[in-house]
Design a protein around this motif. Structure first.
Motif, PDB file in Angstrom:
ATOM      1  N   VAL A 237      45.152  32.060  21.315  1.00 58.16           N
ATOM      2  CA  VAL A 237      44.130  33.105  21.406  1.00 58.16           C
ATOM      3  C   VAL A 237      42.827  32.526  21.947  1.00 58.16           C
ATOM      4  CG1 VAL A 237      42.731  34.727  20.075  1.00 58.16           C
ATOM      5  CG2 VAL A 237      45.177  34.483  19.582  1.00 58.16           C
ATOM      6  N   ARG A 238      42.455  31.343  21.498  1.00 59.55           N
ATOM      7  CA  ARG A 238      41.218  30.710  21.962  1.00 59.55           C
ATOM      8  C   ARG A 238      41.257  30.473  23.472  1.00 59.55           C
ATOM      9  NH1 ARG A 238      41.502  26.762  18.872  1.00 59.55           N
ATOM     10  NH2 ARG A 238      40.279  27.611  17.149  1.00 59.55           N
ATOM     11  N   GLU A 239      42.396  29.983  23.970  1.00 58.68           N
ATOM     12  CA  GLU A 239      42.524  29.766  25.404  1.00 58.68           C
ATOM     13  C   GLU A 239      42.529  31.088  26.165  1.00 58.68           C
ATOM     14  OE1 GLU A 239      43.226  27.434  28.984  1.00 58.68           O
ATOM     15  OE2 GLU A 239      42.282  27.149  27.026  1.00 58.68           O
ATOM     16  N   GLY A 240      43.124  32.115  25.568  1.00 61.99           N
ATOM     17  CA  GLY A 240      43.120  33.423  26.200  1.00 61.99           C
ATOM     18  C   GLY A 240      41.717  33.966  26.382  1.00 61.99           C
ATOM     19  N   PHE A 241      40.876  33.816  25.375  1.00 65.04           N
ATOM     20  CA  PHE A 241      39.483  34.263  25.479  1.00 65.04           C
ATOM     21  C   PHE A 241      38.726  33.445  26.526  1.00 65.04           C
ATOM     22  CE2 PHE A 241      39.930  36.417  21.291  1.00 65.04           C
ATOM     23  CZ  PHE A 241      39.365  37.637  21.655  1.00 65.04           C
ATOM     24  N   ARG A 242      39.002  32.148  26.589  1.00 67.42           N
ATOM     25  CA  ARG A 242      38.314  31.308  27.579  1.00 67.42           C
ATOM     26  C   ARG A 242      38.653  31.762  28.999  1.00 67.42           C
ATOM     27  NH1 ARG A 242      38.894  27.452  31.139  1.00 67.42           N
ATOM     28  NH2 ARG A 242      41.169  27.469  30.938  1.00 67.42           N
ATOM     29  N   ILE A 243      39.935  32.034  29.238  1.00 65.99           N
ATOM     30  CA  ILE A 243      40.361  32.463  30.569  1.00 65.99           C
ATOM     31  C   ILE A 243      39.807  33.837  30.894  1.00 65.99           C
ATOM     32  CG2 ILE A 243      42.373  33.083  31.947  1.00 65.99           C
ATOM     33  CD1 ILE A 243      43.914  30.897  30.467  1.00 65.99           C
ATOM     34  N   LEU A 244      39.835  34.750  29.914  1.00 67.65           N
ATOM     35  CA  LEU A 244      39.327  36.103  30.155  1.00 67.65           C
ATOM     36  C   LEU A 244      37.829  36.069  30.446  1.00 67.65           C
ATOM     37  CD1 LEU A 244      40.027  39.092  30.233  1.00 67.65           C
ATOM     38  CD2 LEU A 244      39.564  39.215  27.778  1.00 67.65           C
ATOM     39  N   LYS A 245      37.091  35.250  29.723  1.00 71.39           N
ATOM     40  CA  LYS A 245      35.654  35.108  29.981  1.00 71.39           C
ATOM     41  C   LYS A 245      35.417  34.582  31.388  1.00 71.39           C
ATOM     42  CE  LYS A 245      31.497  32.777  28.279  1.00 71.39           C
ATOM     43  NZ  LYS A 245      30.951  31.824  27.260  1.00 71.39           N
ATOM     44  N   GLY A 246      36.246  33.625  31.810  1.00 70.31           N
ATOM     45  CA  GLY A 246      36.117  33.094  33.160  1.00 70.31           C
ATOM     46  C   GLY A 246      36.387  34.140  34.225  1.00 70.31           C
ATOM     47  N   LYS A 247      37.350  35.021  33.981  1.00 66.86           N
ATOM     48  CA  LYS A 247      37.646  36.092  34.931  1.00 66.86           C
ATOM     49  C   LYS A 247      36.463  37.055  35.050  1.00 66.86           C
ATOM     50  CE  LYS A 247      42.690  36.170  34.426  1.00 66.86           C
ATOM     51  NZ  LYS A 247      43.037  36.097  35.861  1.00 66.86           N
TER      52      LYS A 247
ATOM     53  N   VAL B 239      31.614  38.898  38.109  1.00 64.68           N
ATOM     54  CA  VAL B 239      30.160  39.071  38.195  1.00 64.68           C
ATOM     55  C   VAL B 239      29.589  38.265  39.356  1.00 64.68           C
ATOM     56  CG1 VAL B 239      27.971  38.633  37.015  1.00 64.68           C
ATOM     57  CG2 VAL B 239      29.871  39.632  35.747  1.00 64.68           C
ATOM     58  N   ASN B 240      30.064  37.043  39.528  1.00 65.86           N
ATOM     59  CA  ASN B 240      29.569  36.206  40.622  1.00 65.86           C
ATOM     60  C   ASN B 240      29.881  36.816  41.981  1.00 65.86           C
ATOM     61  OD1 ASN B 240      28.687  34.379  38.696  1.00 65.86           O
ATOM     62  ND2 ASN B 240      30.447  33.008  38.924  1.00 65.86           N
ATOM     63  N   GLU B 241      31.093  37.323  42.138  1.00 68.11           N
ATOM     64  CA  GLU B 241      31.472  37.951  43.406  1.00 68.11           C
ATOM     65  C   GLU B 241      30.664  39.211  43.653  1.00 68.11           C
ATOM     66  OE1 GLU B 241      33.510  37.005  45.830  1.00 68.11           O
ATOM     67  OE2 GLU B 241      33.896  35.100  44.809  1.00 68.11           O
ATOM     68  N   LEU B 242      30.400  39.969  42.593  1.00 67.82           N
ATOM     69  CA  LEU B 242      29.624  41.192  42.729  1.00 67.82           C
ATOM     70  C   LEU B 242      28.185  40.885  43.136  1.00 67.82           C
ATOM     71  CD1 LEU B 242      29.639  44.266  42.419  1.00 67.82           C
ATOM     72  CD2 LEU B 242      29.043  43.968  40.008  1.00 67.82           C
ATOM     73  N   GLU B 243      27.595  39.874  42.499  1.00 67.21           N
ATOM     74  CA  GLU B 243      26.228  39.491  42.847  1.00 67.21           C
ATOM     75  C   GLU B 243      26.151  38.974  44.283  1.00 67.21           C
ATOM     76  OE1 GLU B 243      25.210  36.644  39.884  1.00 67.21           O
ATOM     77  OE2 GLU B 243      24.580  38.159  38.406  1.00 67.21           O
ATOM     78  N   LEU B 244      27.172  38.233  44.711  1.00 72.43           N
ATOM     79  CA  LEU B 244      27.193  37.737  46.080  1.00 72.43           C
ATOM     80  C   LEU B 244      27.269  38.885  47.076  1.00 72.43           C
ATOM     81  CD1 LEU B 244      27.379  35.361  48.063  1.00 72.43           C
ATOM     82  CD2 LEU B 244      29.860  35.362  47.708  1.00 72.43           C
ATOM     83  N   GLU B 245      28.101  39.876  46.782  1.00 68.76           N
ATOM     84  CA  GLU B 245      28.240  41.018  47.682  1.00 68.76           C
ATOM     85  C   GLU B 245      26.957  41.832  47.741  1.00 68.76           C
ATOM     86  OE1 GLU B 245      30.218  43.007  50.556  1.00 68.76           O
ATOM     87  OE2 GLU B 245      30.969  41.265  49.462  1.00 68.76           O
ATOM     88  N   LEU B 246      26.302  41.996  46.583  1.00 71.38           N
ATOM     89  CA  LEU B 246      25.046  42.748  46.556  1.00 71.38           C
ATOM     90  C   LEU B 246      23.930  42.025  47.301  1.00 71.38           C
ATOM     91  CD1 LEU B 246      25.065  44.021  42.849  1.00 71.38           C
ATOM     92  CD2 LEU B 246      25.490  45.356  44.915  1.00 71.38           C
ATOM     93  N   SER B 247      23.971  40.690  47.257  1.00 75.98           N
ATOM     94  CA  SER B 247      22.928  39.917  47.946  1.00 75.98           C
ATOM     95  C   SER B 247      23.028  40.031  49.459  1.00 75.98           C
ATOM     96  CB  SER B 247      23.015  38.440  47.534  1.00 75.98           C
ATOM     97  OG  SER B 247      24.219  37.857  48.009  1.00 75.98           O
ATOM     98  N   ARG B 248      24.186  40.384  49.966  1.00 76.83           N
ATOM     99  CA  ARG B 248      24.359  40.526  51.412  1.00 76.83           C
ATOM    100  C   ARG B 248      23.745  41.811  51.936  1.00 76.83           C
ATOM    101  NH1 ARG B 248      30.780  38.846  51.469  1.00 76.83           N
ATOM    102  NH2 ARG B 248      30.496  36.587  51.144  1.00 76.83           N
ATOM    103  N   GLY B 249      23.541  42.774  51.048  1.00 78.55           N
ATOM    104  CA  GLY B 249      22.958  44.041  51.464  1.00 78.55           C
ATOM    105  C   GLY B 249      23.988  44.940  52.110  1.00 78.55           C
ATOM    106  N   PRO B 250      23.611  46.164  52.457  1.00 77.00           N
ATOM    107  CA  PRO B 250      24.545  47.114  53.082  1.00 77.00           C
ATOM    108  C   PRO B 250      24.928  46.665  54.481  1.00 77.00           C
ATOM    109  CG  PRO B 250      22.316  47.996  53.099  1.00 77.00           C
ATOM    110  CD  PRO B 250      22.274  46.738  52.271  1.00 77.00           C
ATOM    111  N   ALA B 251      26.127  47.026  54.904  1.00 74.76           N
ATOM    112  CA  ALA B 251      26.598  46.689  56.245  1.00 74.76           C
ATOM    113  C   ALA B 251      25.825  47.483  57.276  1.00 74.76           C
ATOM    114  CB  ALA B 251      28.090  46.981  56.357  1.00 74.76           C
ATOM    115  N   PRO B 252      25.549  46.884  58.470  1.00 73.48           N
ATOM    116  CA  PRO B 252      24.848  47.608  59.542  1.00 73.48           C
ATOM    117  C   PRO B 252      25.587  48.871  59.923  1.00 73.48           C
ATOM    118  CG  PRO B 252      24.993  45.254  60.037  1.00 73.48           C
ATOM    119  CD  PRO B 252      25.848  45.494  58.831  1.00 73.48           C
ATOM    120  N   SER B 253      24.830  49.884  60.326  1.00 70.91           N
ATOM    121  CA  SER B 253      25.421  51.173  60.667  1.00 70.91           C
ATOM    122  C   SER B 253      26.435  51.024  61.790  1.00 70.91           C
ATOM    123  CB  SER B 253      24.314  52.151  61.098  1.00 70.91           C
ATOM    124  OG  SER B 253      24.867  53.387  61.490  1.00 70.91           O
ATOM    125  N   GLY B 254      27.596  51.627  61.588  1.00 69.92           N
ATOM    126  CA  GLY B 254      28.625  51.603  62.617  1.00 69.92           C
ATOM    127  C   GLY B 254      29.565  50.429  62.523  1.00 69.92           C
TER     128      GLY B 254
END
Length: 302
Positions: free
Chosen positions: A244-254, A259-274
């Motif tokens: 169970v302890r290892e399961g929580f560690r892996i789930l927290k990592g996921k 969150v890291n991928e989401l923040e990276l995508e948000l930092s890029r801003g919206p795609a140029p029109s078209g």
């Protein structure tokens, strides 16, 4: 606020009531425990001599499915092994099997000799193959750290849950209600006057309570969408607490990776029109006509 109450626990089994989480969260934990918690399992077998009745492939398969003691505290993190951030030899343990029959015998899991005495088959009496006088097996086997998402031999155990049952008494018991005494043994009792007393709702699963509700109109069964009875069973590779302890560690990592991928995508801003972003397609780019494949229309019915 999340509340957890352990109601049953042993070295290989844990049962708890979890209150205050949504179904996606509790199901994520269940999936991680089943498919992502790593254990050691024999993944590579070098057969030097095999005169037994088993083909080499069958013998290797039998060895691979034996659960092996795994102490994750003495091994690198599974992510480090998968990404080759550490020496691969640190993520595996070598076994040796060298037996020759002088008389009819059975080769058991205890006959496997490990380079690490603490890494051994969970059960010593697992039969591998029968030998008659003159037959022998000589091989090397390497147990590697892996996850069940890649093969079932790396599965650490089982996990599941069901909704916490809420049982209400809405009337007097009739003759049909007495079947519930067998279906949910010890969970309720029926008095001589027909009154029903609920002793312990957890002595019966939610599905069995629903069966009783169909048989006995005096019972009303409902559930709490954010409260569950959650249980975990280890196959013996490791104590259930470590699992169970290892399961929580892996789930927290996921979650952190998301969150890291989401923040990276948000930092890029919206795609140029078209312009298209990853994963998007236009109707024109996906449309395929019959002429492109030289297809002919078949007969139609009017």
């Amino acid at each position: 606020m999340v509340l957890v109450k352990v109601i049953e626990k042993s070295n290989l089994y844990l049962k708890a009531v979890v209150d205050g989480v949504t179904p996606p969260v509790i199901n994520s934990l269940r999936r991680v425990l089943i498919s992502d918690v790593p254990v050691l399992a024999i993944d590579e077998v070098i057969i030097l001599d095999n005169t037994s009745v088993l083909y080499d492939e069958v013998l290797a398969h039998r060895l691979s499915m034996m659960p092996i003691k795994t102490d994750l505290r003495k091994l690198p993190k599974i992510e480090e092994c998968e990404q080759e951030l550490v020496d691969p030899s640190l993520c595996q343990v070598r076994f040796e099997l060298n037996v020759e029959a002088k008389e009819p015998m059975i080769v058991y899991s205890r006959d496997l000799k490990s380079d690490d005495p603490e890494v051994r088959p969970v059960y010593e009496d697992i039969p591998i193959v029968k030998l008659v006088p003159g037959q022998k097996i000589v091989l090397e086997a390497y147990a590697k750290l892996g996850r069940a998402r890649n093969h079932a031999k790396w599965q650490a155990g089982l996990a599941s849950y069901y909704y916490y049952p809420k049982v209400s008494v809405v009337g007097k018991a009739d003759d049909k209600c007495r079947v519930c005494l067998e279906v949910c043994n010890g969970a309720l009792e029926i008095k001589e006057d027909g009154s029903i007393i609920i002793n312990d709702v957890l002595k019966c699963t939610f599905n069995k309570w629903k069966t009783c509700e169909q048989l006995c109109p005096a019972l009303k069964v409902d559930w709490d969408e954010n409260k569950y009875v959650f249980w975990v069973e280890s196959f013996g590779n490791m104590p259930v607490e470590d699992m169970v302890r290892e399961g929580f560690r892996i789930l927290k990592g996921k979650f952190q990776e998301f969150v890291n991928e989401l923040e990276l995508e948000l930092s890029r801003g919206p795609a140029p029109s078209g312009e298209l972003v990853a994963g998007e397609t236009t109707e024109e780019s996906t449309q395929v006509t019959g002429e492109e494949f030289n297809t002919e229309e078949g007969p139609t019915e009017e």
